[in-house]
Design an enzyme around this catalytic site. Structure first.
Site, short mmCIF file in Angstrom:
data_model
loop_
_atom_site.label_atom_id
_atom_site.label_comp_id
_atom_site.label_asym_id
_atom_site.label_seq_id
_atom_site.Cartn_x
_atom_site.Cartn_y
_atom_site.Cartn_z
N CYS A 1 -27.08 8.83 3.37
CA CYS A 1 -27.80 7.66 3.89
C CYS A 1 -26.83 6.68 4.55
CB CYS A 1 -28.57 7.02 2.75
SG CYS A 1 -28.81 5.26 2.84
N CYS B 1 -26.81 3.05 3.39
CA CYS B 1 -26.09 2.88 2.12
C CYS B 1 -24.60 2.70 2.38
CB CYS B 1 -26.29 4.08 1.21
SG CYS B 1 -28.00 4.46 0.87
#
Ligand SMILES: *[C@@H]1O[C@H](CO)[C@@H](O)[C@H](O)[C@H]1NC(C)=O
Ligand SMILES: *[C@@H]1O[C@H](CO)[C@@H](O)[C@H](O)[C@H]1NC(C)=O
Length: 396
Positions: A48, A51
Site C-alpha cells: 500500500c 501506507c
C-alpha cells in the site's frame, strides 16, 4: 574514520533510534499487551503506497511522543500477516490508524498529518472530560478550541450520560466540566446541572426537549457552523444528518466575485443563524473533485450548492445566486421543498456515477499518456476482435 564509515554508522544509528520509537507488532501483542498501556497503531499492507507515505510521519509521531514522555506507545502492524490483530481492530482498509486505551478502541479518520494525529493522541489519551478549575483555564481552553462541550453542575444522571458520550465521541471533539462560578458572568444559566456548547463566539444550552438525546445532539453539533471544508470534513459532516451549504471556489487565487460570494454566505448565515443552524452547516470549498463526482458535471466556480450527504443528493439554485435575497430564497427553497433534490444514491444514480467516473478516468489517461492508453485499450479490443472472428468464421 573516513566519511563513508561515518555515514553508514549514522544511518544504522538513526535506523535503530527511529525503530525504537515505533514498535512492530504482531498477533502475539494480543496476549502480551498490558491493559494499562495506551497504544496508537498504524495498520498497513506491504503493497500500500499510502501506507508508505505515512512512514516518516509515523516515525515523527513516535519520537515526539517519546520526547514528551507520553504514556502512549506507538506501534505499527502488517495487517496482511497478522490477521488476528487486524480482526480485533476490525481493520478494513489501509492505512488504518487506531488508538487502544484500556478496553476501548478509537478509530482515527482525520487528515494524516503529524499535527492532526498528535492532537488526536493527546485528546484521547488523557481524561476524556477535563475539568476547568478557574476562569483563566476556561479562557485558555476557549481560545484554543473552536468547539467545546462543557458540563456544569454536581454529580447527576446527566453527568453520567455526559461521561459516556464523551468516552465515545472524544475522537471528534473536546469535553470539559466546570463549576458555575468558573464560567464568565455573561453565560446565564437558568438551571443546573446542564451541558453547554461553546462555538462560533456564542453558546447554546442543551435541553432534552429541544435537542433530543445528548449523544445525537453532540454528534450533530460538533462541527463549526461556518468553516473551510475539505473532503475529509465534508465526509465526516455526513454523520451530523444536516445539509451542507457550500460556496465552491477556484483552487488558486480567488477572483473578486468569489470573495464577494464567500462574504455573502458568511453574512447571511451569521445574521440568520436562528433560521438556518438547525438544518445546515455552511462553508466554502476549493478543489471540487468530490462535488464534481456528485453532480457528475463540471462545476462553475464560484457557485452555490447544497449537499445532502445522507443520500448523496444535491440542490442547485434555479438562477445563479448573486444577492442576499437570492441566497435566502435558495436556502428557504431547500428547506421547504421549493428546490428539488437531485442525484441521490438509488441504483440508476449509482450506475450513472460509475460511468461518469470511468469516463473521467479515461479522459485523464488519454490526456496524460495518450500513446500508452491507446495501446492498453486497443490490446484487449484486438483480442476480442480476433476471438469473434475465429468464432464467427463460417466453418467449411
Ligand atoms: C473503524 O472504522 C472502520 C471504517 O469506518 C470500521 O469498519 C471499523 O469497524 C472501525 N473499527 C473500530 C474498532 O471501531
Ligand atoms: C437527506 O437525506 C435523508 C436520507 O435519505 C432524508 O431522510 C432527508 O429528508 C434528506 N434531507 C433533505 C432536506 O432532503
Amino acid at each position: 574514520m573516513d566519511t563513508r564509515r561515518t555515514l553508514i554508522f549514522s544511518a544504522v544509528l538513526l535506523a535503530t533510534l527511529t525503530s525504537a520509537f515505533v514498535e512492530e507488532l504482531d498477533d502475539s501483542f494480543l496476549t502480551t499487551r498490558t491493559v494499562d498501556d495506551s497504544w496508537i497503531i498504524k495498520f498497513y499492507a506491504p503493497w500500500c503506497s499510502l501506507c508508505k507515505q505515512l512512514d516518516p510521519v509515523w516515525h515523527q509521531i513516535g519520537s515526539e511522543l517519546k520526547s514528551l514522555g507520553s504514556p502512549v506507545k506507538v506501534g505499527k502492524c502488517d495487517a496482511t500477516a497478522n490477521i488476528g490483530l487486524a480482526k480485533e481492530f476490525r481493520v478494513k482498509g489501509y492505512p488504518a490508524i487506531l488508538m487502544w486505551k484500556k478496553h476501548l478502541k478509537y478509530n482515527y479518520s482525520g487528515p494524516r498529518t503529524r499535527d492532526a494525529i498528535l492532537d488526536f493522541t493527546h485528546r484521547v489519551s488523557g481524561p476524556v472530560v477535563r475539568s476547568l478549575n478557574s476562569l483563566q483555564i476556561f479562557q485558555h481552553a476557549i481560545s484554543r478550541h473552536d468547539i467545546m462541550f462543557v458540563y456544569v453542575g454536581a454529580t447527576s444522571p446527566l453527568k453520567g450520560n455526559f461521561m459516556s458520550v464523551a468516552e465515545e465521541l472524544v475522537v471528534h471533539t473536546h469535553f470539559f466540566s466546570a463549576a458555575r462560578d468558573v464560567l464568565p458572568k455573561d453565560v446565564s444559566l437558568s438551571s443546573l446541572p446542564t451541558v453547554l456548547l461553546f462555538k462560533d463566539t456564542t453558546f447554546h444550552t442543551y435541553t432534552e426537549e429541544n435537542d433530543g438525546d445528548l449523544r445525537s445532539w453532540v454528534n450533530r453539533e460538533r462541527f463549526p457552523y461556518f468553516s473551510k471544508i475539505d473532503s475529509f470534513a465534508l465526509y465526516a459532516m455526513g454523520e451530523s444528518g444536516k445539509l451542507v451549504a457550500l460556496v465552491l471556489l477556484e483552487e488558486r487565487s480567488l477572483c473578486e466575485e468569489s470573495e464577494r460570494l464567500k462574504d455573502l454566505l458568511r453574512k447571511v448565515t451569521s445574521e440568520q443563524r436562528h433560521m438556518y443552524s438547525r438544518h445546515f452547516y455552511f462553508g466554502f470549498m476549493t478543489g471540487n473533485d468530490y462535488i464534481k463526482g456528485l453532480i457528475m458535471s463540471d462545476v462553475i466556480e464560484p457557485s452555490f450548492v447544497v449537499v445532502n450527504l445522507s443520500n448523496d443528493g444535491y440542490f442547485l439554485p434555479h438562477v445563479p445566486v448573486k444577492t442576499e435575497r437570492q441566497l435566502r430564497d435558495f436556502l428557504d427553497g431547500v428547506v421547504d421543498g421549493g428546490v428539488q433534490c437531485q442525484g441521490g444514491n438509488n441504483v440508476v444514480q449509482r450506475i450513472k456515477r460509475l460511468i461518469y467516473e470511468a469516463k473521467a478516468m479515461l479522459t485523464l489517461l488519454f490526456t496524460q499518456v495518450p500513446l500508452l492508453s491507446f495501446f492498453l485499450l486497443s490490446f484487449p479490443l484486438a483480442i476480442a476482435a480476433a476471438f469473434f472472428y475465429l468464432c464467427c468464421k463460417p466453418h467449411k
